[in-house]
Write an enzyme that holds these catalytic residues in place. Structure first.
Site, PDB file in Angstrom:
ATOM      1  N   MET A  40       2.381   1.299  -1.360  1.00 17.94           N
ATOM      2  CA  MET A  40       3.697   1.920  -1.274  1.00 17.94           C
ATOM      3  C   MET A  40       4.779   0.834  -1.169  1.00 17.94           C
ATOM      4  O   MET A  40       4.503  -0.348  -1.398  1.00 17.94           O
ATOM      5  CB  MET A  40       3.738   2.827  -0.034  1.00 17.94           C
ATOM      6  N   ASP A  57       8.236   0.121   4.299  1.00 12.39           N
ATOM      7  CA  ASP A  57       8.653  -0.608   3.087  1.00 12.39           C
ATOM      8  C   ASP A  57       9.186  -2.002   3.401  1.00 12.39           C
ATOM      9  O   ASP A  57       9.204  -2.868   2.525  1.00 12.39           O
ATOM     10  CB  ASP A  57       9.763   0.165   2.339  1.00 12.39           C
ATOM     11  N   HIS A  67      -0.349   7.644   0.987  1.00 14.46           N
ATOM     12  CA  HIS A  67       0.125   7.907   2.345  1.00 14.46           C
ATOM     13  C   HIS A  67      -0.824   7.466   3.449  1.00 14.46           C
ATOM     14  O   HIS A  67      -0.431   7.508   4.631  1.00 14.46           O
ATOM     15  CB  HIS A  67       0.449   9.404   2.484  1.00 14.46           C
TER      16      HIS A  67
HETATM   17  O1  F6P Z   1       9.840   5.019   2.522  1.00 14.75           O
HETATM   18  C1  F6P Z   1       8.513   5.064   2.925  1.00 14.75           C
HETATM   19  C2  F6P Z   1       7.661   5.638   1.823  1.00 14.75           C
HETATM   20  O2  F6P Z   1       6.329   5.689   2.269  1.00 14.75           O
HETATM   21  C3  F6P Z   1       7.722   4.864   0.516  1.00 14.75           C
HETATM   22  O3  F6P Z   1       6.937   3.689   0.532  1.00 14.75           O
HETATM   23  C4  F6P Z   1       7.210   5.891  -0.444  1.00 14.75           C
HETATM   24  O4  F6P Z   1       7.593   5.633  -1.785  1.00 14.75           O
HETATM   25  C5  F6P Z   1       7.895   7.162   0.092  1.00 14.75           C
HETATM   26  O5  F6P Z   1       8.081   6.951   1.488  1.00 14.75           O
HETATM   27  C6  F6P Z   1       7.094   8.413  -0.113  1.00 14.75           C
HETATM   28  O6  F6P Z   1       7.951   9.469   0.297  1.00 14.75           O
HETATM   29  P1  F6P Z   1       7.321  10.894   0.725  1.00 14.75           P
HETATM   30  O7  F6P Z   1       6.552  10.673   1.983  1.00 14.75           O
HETATM   31  O8  F6P Z   1       8.551  11.751   0.922  1.00 14.75           O
HETATM   32  O9  F6P Z   1       6.433  11.308  -0.420  1.00 14.75           O
END
Ligand code: F6P
Length: 322
Positions: A169, A127, A252
């Protein structure tokens, strides 16, 4: 200091393995014992702590993710749980902890510092929303994943004179979207830091085609109020003529990339610096990258503090989209 533990916490980030490797190899180089904590603060609370040697971190530098595993751990917010975790570390004779993670993780680091335990944070999140570091571990790789996707989407959008909206993200930070928009040559970037309405986005799309473009690329940060879902809903209801709008949510895949050379080197620098800090008696700080150098910032100065985006960079996207 004789024994140090290392953990990775929060969202995984490409480059974490480079940092784990550097922490371990630097500590062993100086005759220290290293312990790996599995699954972040959850592992700290549940005794998932095993010795880590130089061979255990061989062949991981080039892989994304984290060999230690990571997790989000709400239980760690509980003061009693933090005390129990420190008691377990003391029982094991572990003198210090390195926490590789983003803003939420470093809030945990700051809490351990407040209890007097030697802890070093390493700035690691795709982020890039952490103060104390111009760029955090994983951002470069995530950015390259995003622009590879944008390049592909531009090819197909141009073939059909279409608009393509791509969500990146970043949680509440627009850095990834902003930089992917510039590097990907987007016509429009929508980020939480700049108020944008669906009407404005549609006007930009229409303007792109009116200026003779064969495509219109819109990069939308997941945390923007005018996010991808809202934009699609608006166009479905008010802009049937824009049926050409196609949407892609990168999600992801931005986290799973093979770390770039930049992130491998940054992770190596950070991991090495973390141990060198502890060896000279410095703790309670975040290891970050500022103005081209590894720097440390007291954890209490960064925990929960939002990072501002550069106004000039935001303006650049509007100028270059003509
Ligand atoms: O903090 C990193 C991140 O990839 C964010 O960009 C995203 O909103 C969040 O984690 C997603 O979280 P998780 O992997 O728990 O779904």
């Amino acid at each position: 200091m004789k024994r140090v533990a290392v953990l990775t916490s929060g969202g995984d980030a490409p480059g974490m393995n480079a940092a784990i490797r550097a922490v371990t190899r630097t500590a062993v180089f100086h005759g220290l014992e290293v312990f790996g904590v599995r699954n972040g603060f959850y592992g700290l609370l549940n005794g998932l702590i095993d010795p880590l040697g130089p061979r255990d971190v061989g062949g991981i530098l080039q892989h994304g993710g984290t060999v230690l595993g990571s997790a989000r751990c709400d239980e760690f917010h509980d003061e009693a749980n933090r005390h129990a975790a420190l008691a377990d570390l003391e029982r094991r004779g572990i003198d210090a902890l390195v926490v590789i993670g983003g803003s939420g993780s470093q809030t945990g680091s700051a809490a351990l510092k407040a209890l007097g335990f030697p802890v070093i944070g390493i700035a690691s999140t795709i982020d890039n929303d952490l103060c104390g570091s111009d760029v955090t571990l994983g951002v470069d790789t995530a950015l390259n994943v995003a622009i590879d996707a944008i390049d592909k989407l531009r090819v197909t959008a141009s073939s059909h004179n279409r608009a393509s909206a791509v969500e990146t993200m970043g949680r509440g930070c627009g850095y990834l979207a902003l930089m992917a928009g510039i590097a990907g040559g987007a016509e429009c970037v929508v980020i939480p830091e700049v108020e944008t309405t669906p009407e404005e986005v549609v006007a930009i799309i229409r303007g792109s085609f009116e200026r003779g473009k064969s495509h219109s690329i819109i990069v939308v940060a997941e945390g923007a109020p005018c996010n991808l879902d809202r934009l699609i809903a608006y166009c479905d209801e008010h802009e049937p003529g824009l049926a050409t709008l196609r949407a892609t949510r990168l999600g992801h895949i931005q986290r799973g990339g093979t770390p770039t050379s930049f992130d491998r080197i940054l992770g190596s620098r950070f991991g090495h610096a973390a141990i060198e800090c502890l060896r000279r008696g410095e703790s309670g700080v975040l290891v970050g990258w500022i103005d081209g150098h590894v720097c440390t910032t007291p954890l209490e100065e960064i925990a929960g503090k939002p990072k501002q985006l550069d106004e000039e960079t935001i303006r650049l996207t509007r100028v270059l989209a003509r």
